[in-house]
Enzyme design. Sequence first.
Site, PDB file in Angstrom:
ATOM      1  N   HIS A  82      15.883 -23.563 -20.891  1.00  0.00           N
ATOM      2  CA  HIS A  82      14.974 -23.452 -19.673  1.00  0.00           C
ATOM      3  C   HIS A  82      15.511 -21.454 -19.422  1.00  0.00           C
ATOM      4  O   HIS A  82      17.664 -21.769 -19.710  1.00  0.00           O
ATOM      5  CB  HIS A  82      15.279 -24.590 -19.212  1.00  0.00           C
ATOM      6  N   LYS A 106      43.078 -31.505 -36.140  1.00  0.00           N
ATOM      7  CA  LYS A 106      43.659 -31.175 -37.529  1.00  0.00           C
ATOM      8  C   LYS A 106      43.572 -30.595 -37.692  1.00  0.00           C
ATOM      9  O   LYS A 106      41.973 -30.667 -38.641  1.00  0.00           O
ATOM     10  CB  LYS A 106      44.647 -32.782 -38.504  1.00  0.00           C
TER      11      LYS A 106
END
Length: 198
Positions: A105, A186
């Site tokens: 929107h 990681k």
Amino acid sequence: MNIKGIVYNLFFKPFKEKDYLLGEKSVLYETASIINNLNKKEKIKIGNNTHIKGELLVFGHGGEIKIGDFCFVGRNTYIWSAKKISIGNRVLISHNCNIFDNDTHPLDIVERHNHFKEIIEHGQPRTINLREREIVIDDDVLIGANSIILKGVHIGQGAIIAAGSFVASNVEPFTVVAGNPAVIIKKIRPAVDVAIIG
């Protein structure tokens, strides 16, 4: 898939064939929803052996969704495009995820209200600026449940998005990210040569 689901897809699925291109051995489950406001089937393309339980939506002023082979889109996951969302092969997207390549929107309060009124009174508008930016999700990505992927994001091959992550920036290949905003947890190495996965 149970017998009820097979019968539903064969005879009662709430989709018109003109709304999408569906690859061989792909399945739209009874929880799936395809909303193609452009009414051009090439704007929603689903590859082979892909299973869809969530919602694919293309806006009235633009958008395109392309999903590769051997993918999964979980229940209550929403993939909404006003520009382009490209999803590679072997991508698993869990349930309750949101992937939007736009703001959905306008940010301006008056424009937002007028946009809402137009949708409920006349359907999706054919002209509007929702600040769209393409999303690209490369091969072999895993997106955990309740994750949000925002516009303009590129998720690299083999990356893992941990459950509940909010992804607003690019994700490098073969990394695990988590959190809000998502950060690298990681690096991972592919267990096999991904080029030989069938």
